[in-house]
Design a protein around this motif. Structure first.
Motif, mmCIF file in Angstrom:
data_model
loop_
_atom_site.group_PDB
_atom_site.id
_atom_site.type_symbol
_atom_site.label_atom_id
_atom_site.label_comp_id
_atom_site.label_asym_id
_atom_site.label_seq_id
_atom_site.Cartn_x
_atom_site.Cartn_y
_atom_site.Cartn_z
ATOM 1 N N ASN A 163 0.879 -1.160 0.000
ATOM 2 C CA ASN A 163 0.000 0.000 0.000
ATOM 3 C C ASN A 163 0.922 1.216 0.000
ATOM 4 O OD1 ASN A 163 -1.479 2.291 0.869
ATOM 5 N ND2 ASN A 163 -3.021 1.010 1.828
ATOM 6 N N ARG A 202 -11.279 -1.259 -6.574
ATOM 7 C CA ARG A 202 -10.166 -1.435 -5.630
ATOM 8 C C ARG A 202 -9.642 -2.865 -5.659
ATOM 9 N NH1 ARG A 202 -10.459 2.473 -0.571
ATOM 10 N NH2 ARG A 202 -9.826 0.626 0.571
ATOM 11 N N ALA A 216 -0.219 7.164 -10.058
ATOM 12 C CA ALA A 216 -0.149 5.982 -10.919
ATOM 13 C C ALA A 216 0.804 6.179 -12.100
ATOM 14 C CB ALA A 216 -1.544 5.595 -11.403
ATOM 15 N N HIS A 243 -7.643 -4.051 -2.293
ATOM 16 C CA HIS A 243 -7.566 -3.119 -1.171
ATOM 17 C C HIS A 243 -8.954 -3.044 -0.568
ATOM 18 C CE1 HIS A 243 -6.448 1.184 0.394
ATOM 19 N NE2 HIS A 243 -6.610 0.304 1.368
ATOM 20 N N ASP A 248 -1.602 7.208 -0.800
ATOM 21 C CA ASP A 248 -1.827 8.232 -1.819
ATOM 22 C C ASP A 248 -1.141 9.553 -1.494
ATOM 23 O OD1 ASP A 248 -3.402 9.027 0.283
ATOM 24 O OD2 ASP A 248 -5.298 8.985 -0.815
ATOM 25 N N GLY A 295 -8.353 1.171 -11.479
ATOM 26 C CA GLY A 295 -8.782 1.996 -10.359
ATOM 27 C C GLY A 295 -7.611 2.383 -9.483
ATOM 28 N N THR A 296 -7.661 2.002 -8.218
ATOM 29 C CA THR A 296 -6.609 2.379 -7.268
ATOM 30 C C THR A 296 -5.600 1.266 -7.014
ATOM 31 O OG1 THR A 296 -7.918 1.676 -5.347
ATOM 32 C CG2 THR A 296 -8.197 3.952 -6.101
ATOM 33 N N GLU A 315 -1.265 -0.863 -4.007
ATOM 34 C CA GLU A 315 -2.596 -0.414 -3.613
ATOM 35 C C GLU A 315 -2.540 1.062 -3.227
ATOM 36 O OE1 GLU A 315 -1.457 -4.269 -3.135
ATOM 37 O OE2 GLU A 315 -1.336 -3.141 -1.222
ATOM 38 N N GLU A 316 -3.680 1.694 -3.286
ATOM 39 C CA GLU A 316 -3.872 3.106 -2.977
ATOM 40 C C GLU A 316 -3.154 4.011 -3.982
ATOM 41 O OE1 GLU A 316 -3.531 5.737 1.014
ATOM 42 O OE2 GLU A 316 -4.645 3.849 1.269
ATOM 43 N N LEU A 317 -3.246 3.639 -5.232
ATOM 44 C CA LEU A 317 -2.779 4.518 -6.303
ATOM 45 C C LEU A 317 -3.800 5.634 -6.516
ATOM 46 C CD1 LEU A 317 -1.640 1.777 -8.839
ATOM 47 C CD2 LEU A 317 -0.152 3.170 -7.381
ATOM 48 N N SER A 318 -3.358 6.707 -7.120
ATOM 49 C CA SER A 318 -4.236 7.829 -7.438
ATOM 50 C C SER A 318 -3.940 8.287 -8.859
ATOM 51 C CB SER A 318 -4.020 8.982 -6.448
ATOM 52 O OG SER A 318 -2.746 9.577 -6.665
ATOM 53 N N TRP A 320 -16.407 1.577 -6.263
ATOM 54 C CA TRP A 320 -15.326 1.999 -7.149
ATOM 55 C C TRP A 320 -14.275 0.893 -7.158
ATOM 56 C CZ3 TRP A 320 -16.746 3.999 -2.552
ATOM 57 C CH2 TRP A 320 -15.829 3.935 -1.494
#
Length: 342
Positions: free
Chosen positions: A135, A209, A168, A228, A138, A186-187, A161-164, A207
């Motif tokens: 993770n 994940r 990204a 995530h 972000d 996605g993220t 995980e927790e990309l933006s 959304w």
């Protein structure tokens, strides 16, 4: 006639037991000796607390997800109950109480039965594939440095995980040379040195994940899921709220059960530990690489002082040979890694 002198008071003194010392009864000694008796009389409060601690650990380990997520909260930090056992043992020693020391054996045995295997070093060698999951947070202030650190691990697969939308593309550029195949959904994202196909998002939340991909390894196809799960929320009105996370876990479990490939790896930030019974729908059919091939608990969060392993590498149809955590990056999580034999 002279008056009689003062009487000889020495002759009038008598002993409780006249005669020589040989005629006196021997002095009796209590049994058990007073010192030993004290060892058994002390520490009853410590003993009671120890018994309650042992019973409490057994109950907490099997507690279902309850209203307010109380069971999840206890199970997340249950390994730390070992510190309580050590404290009770120290109190029993300070009180010099045999009763307390014996009573502390109960929570000690319970803790060892639950977590004793985790403290052993089970790491081996000879894996075919190294997987890293992280993770990246972000708000990470140094995505390029994080990407370089992960690539330096030598992993063949890197799941993030927790990309933006902002970070990204940074990871795509930083990892492009070492990992020619990748997909961001996605993220979450997956980077690989081997070709990827059948990549698609997995609907675990409104959304995206989670994703699913087939990795064409030299030893055949491998299904990889990166997920995530929803974060937990703590508050005065809702307590330890895990409802959204549990719903996402159930949907992920449905997707994994429907997977046609025999060899499956599921990685990501689960926002919960494998001890959390609320996550049994996912973890129940899979094996934890850390549990099988790690050294210690492999705590991954928070990075500044890890107290729980909420980042997981779970497998089915492959064999973990080693599992570990990587050095801290700019994230609030530690990266987790595992070497697998396909």
């Amino acid at each position: 006639m002279g008056s009689e002198g003062p009487a000889d008071t020495t002759a009038d003194r008598t002993d409780d037991f006249p005669g020589d010392s040989a005629s006196r009864p021997p002095r009796t000694t209590s049994w058990p000796p007073r010192t030993t008796s004290r060892l058994f009389r002390r520490g009853h409060l410590v003993a009671c607390v120890a018994v309650l601690c042992g019973v409490g650990m057994v109950v907490a380990a099997r507690l279902p997800a309850t209203v307010g997520g109380f069971g999840s909260l206890l199970q997340t930090f249950l390994p730390w109950s070992g510190a309580g056992v050590l404290a009770l043992l120290a109190l029993a020693g300070a009180r010099r109480s045999v009763v307390a020391a014996v009573a502390v054996l109960l929570p000690a045995v319970v803790w060892c039965s639950l977590f004793g295997g985790m403290v052993l070093d089970k790491r081996g060698g000879g894996g075919d594939l190294t997987v890293v999951s992280h993770n990246v947070h972000d708000g990470n202030p140094d995505p390029p440095g994080t990407a370089r650190s992960l690539a330096a691990s030598g992993a063949r697969l890197i799941a993030l995980e927790e990309l933006s939308p902002r970070t990204a593309p940074v990871y795509e550029r930083a990892l492009a040379d070492s990992y020619p195949y990748h997909s961001v959904q996605g993220t979450v994202g997956l980077w690989s040195v081997y070709p990827l196909h059948d990549v698609r998002p997995v609907a675990i939340m409104p959304w995206t994940r989670a994703l699913r991909a087939t990795v064409d390894t030299p030893k055949g196809p491998l299904a990889v899921y990166t997920a995530h799960l929803a974060s937990v929320r703590a508050g005065l009105t809702k307590g330890f709220d895990t409802a959204r996370r549990n719903e996402a876990a159930a949907r992920l479990a449905d997707a994994v059960r429907a997977e046609p490939l025999d060899r499956v790896v599921v990685v990501g930030d689960f926002n919960g530990t494998t001890d959390d019974t609320a996550l049994d729908p996912v973890t129940g059919g899979l094996r934890s690489a850390q549990d099988e091939a790690g050294a210690g608990f492999g705590f991954s969060w928070p990075a500044s002082f890890p107290v729980a392993r909420i980042d997981q590498i779970l497998v089915k149809g492959v064999t973990p040979v080693s599992a570990w955590t990587l050095p801290r990056t700019g994230s609030d999580h530690l990266p987790v890694a595992a070497s697998l034999r396909l």
